[in-house]
Scaffold this motif. Structure first.
Motif, PDB file in Angstrom:
ATOM      1  N   LEU A 134       0.822  -1.217   0.000  1.00 39.38           N
ATOM      2  CA  LEU A 134       0.000   0.000   0.000  1.00 39.38           C
ATOM      3  C   LEU A 134       0.856   1.267   0.000  1.00 39.38           C
ATOM      4  O   LEU A 134       0.451   2.289  -0.555  1.00 39.38           O
ATOM      5  CB  LEU A 134      -0.938   0.025   1.210  1.00 39.38           C
ATOM      6  N   LYS A 135       2.010   1.198   0.603  1.00 35.91           N
ATOM      7  CA  LYS A 135       2.910   2.355   0.656  1.00 35.91           C
ATOM      8  C   LYS A 135       3.576   2.628  -0.686  1.00 35.91           C
ATOM      9  O   LYS A 135       4.130   3.705  -0.894  1.00 35.91           O
ATOM     10  CB  LYS A 135       4.005   2.146   1.715  1.00 35.91           C
ATOM     11  N   MET A 136       3.553   1.627  -1.585  1.00 35.96           N
ATOM     12  CA  MET A 136       4.239   1.764  -2.874  1.00 35.96           C
ATOM     13  C   MET A 136       3.272   1.562  -4.040  1.00 35.96           C
ATOM     14  O   MET A 136       3.507   0.741  -4.920  1.00 35.96           O
ATOM     15  CB  MET A 136       5.384   0.736  -2.963  1.00 35.96           C
ATOM     16  N   PRO A 137       2.177   2.338  -4.102  1.00 32.11           N
ATOM     17  CA  PRO A 137       1.150   2.088  -5.112  1.00 32.11           C
ATOM     18  C   PRO A 137       1.474   2.587  -6.520  1.00 32.11           C
ATOM     19  O   PRO A 137       0.796   2.228  -7.470  1.00 32.11           O
ATOM     20  CB  PRO A 137      -0.056   2.848  -4.559  1.00 32.11           C
ATOM     21  N   HIS A 138       2.493   3.419  -6.637  1.00 37.20           N
ATOM     22  CA  HIS A 138       2.780   4.049  -7.928  1.00 37.20           C
ATOM     23  C   HIS A 138       4.095   3.557  -8.543  1.00 37.20           C
ATOM     24  O   HIS A 138       4.681   4.258  -9.369  1.00 37.20           O
ATOM     25  CB  HIS A 138       2.815   5.566  -7.769  1.00 37.20           C
ATOM     26  N   GLY A 139       4.552   2.400  -8.122  1.00 40.41           N
ATOM     27  CA  GLY A 139       5.778   1.852  -8.694  1.00 40.41           C
ATOM     28  C   GLY A 139       7.036   2.188  -7.918  1.00 40.41           C
ATOM     29  O   GLY A 139       8.144   1.862  -8.335  1.00 40.41           O
ATOM     30  N   GLU A 140       6.875   2.820  -6.763  1.00 43.94           N
ATOM     31  CA  GLU A 140       8.040   3.210  -5.962  1.00 43.94           C
ATOM     32  C   GLU A 140       8.925   2.025  -5.606  1.00 43.94           C
ATOM     33  O   GLU A 140      10.141   2.152  -5.502  1.00 43.94           O
ATOM     34  CB  GLU A 140       7.586   3.893  -4.656  1.00 43.94           C
TER      35      GLU A 140
END
Length: 187
Positions: A134-140
């Motif tokens: 959930l903390k990395m939803p944009h490809g981080e």
């Protein structure tokens, strides 16, 4: 890219842990049965999974923090255009006896952990994995890589690491199924 990869990881994560949790409902005799090949009992296998997850999650949590820090400092959208998880390379980890690996001693089950404690630990680890995704939803999660020596995987990103954790559990589910087969045959 991102959403599809994350959704696949999330789905397999939940399915795999649901499968793991079923093993806590088996007969105590089967749970503690030691196979004839001097392998681990199902109880010890579950303990090993929780120990391995513990150490993997230390790395994944640290890597996630670093990936998120990196994401604030750079425009990474273009880097993700062709991103895809190397599914096949990581899925090999989920196949029991597919490669030789000498695990570190701190991941060896001692057989002293209570079954209820192992289950609670696995439940907590599942939630931790879901929170990290959930903390990395944009490809981080693709922005930071850490070395993985198992099966010579090399440097892998945080999505690969979480998927590795899932595959490791699958590997041992197969192992537990083998113990159950032997137990039922009365070998």
């Amino acid at each position: 890219m991102k959403t599809e990869v994350i959704n696949i990881i999330e789905t397999e994560l939940v399915q795999t842990f649901d499968e793991l949790f079923k093993w806590f409902n088996i007969d105590r005799e089967l749970l503690t049965y030691a196979p004839t090949n001097k392998g681990w009992s199902i109880n010890k296998i579950l303990e090993h999974i929780s120990l391995t997850n513990h150490y993997l999650l230390m790395l994944i949590s640290k890597g996630t923090r670093k990936a998120l820090e990196k994401s604030k400092k750079e425009d990474y959208a273009e880097r993700l255009t062709d991103y895809d998880l190397d599914w096949q390379r990581i899925r090999v980890i989920g196949q029991h006896n597919s490669f030789v690996w000498n695990r570190p001693g701190h991941m060896e089950p001692r057989g002293k952990m209570r079954v209820a404690d192992i289950r609670r630990e696995l439940e907590s680890q599942l939630q931790q994995c879901r929170m990290l995704l959930l903390k990395m939803p944009h490809g981080e999660g693709a922005l930071y890589k850490i070395m993985m020596s198992v099966n010579n995987l090399g440097k892998i990103d945080m999505y690969h690491y979480i998927y590795f954790l899932v595959q490791h559990a699958k590997r041992h589910i197969t192992q537990m199924e083998g113990v159950e087969v032997e137990y039922n045959l009365g070998v």
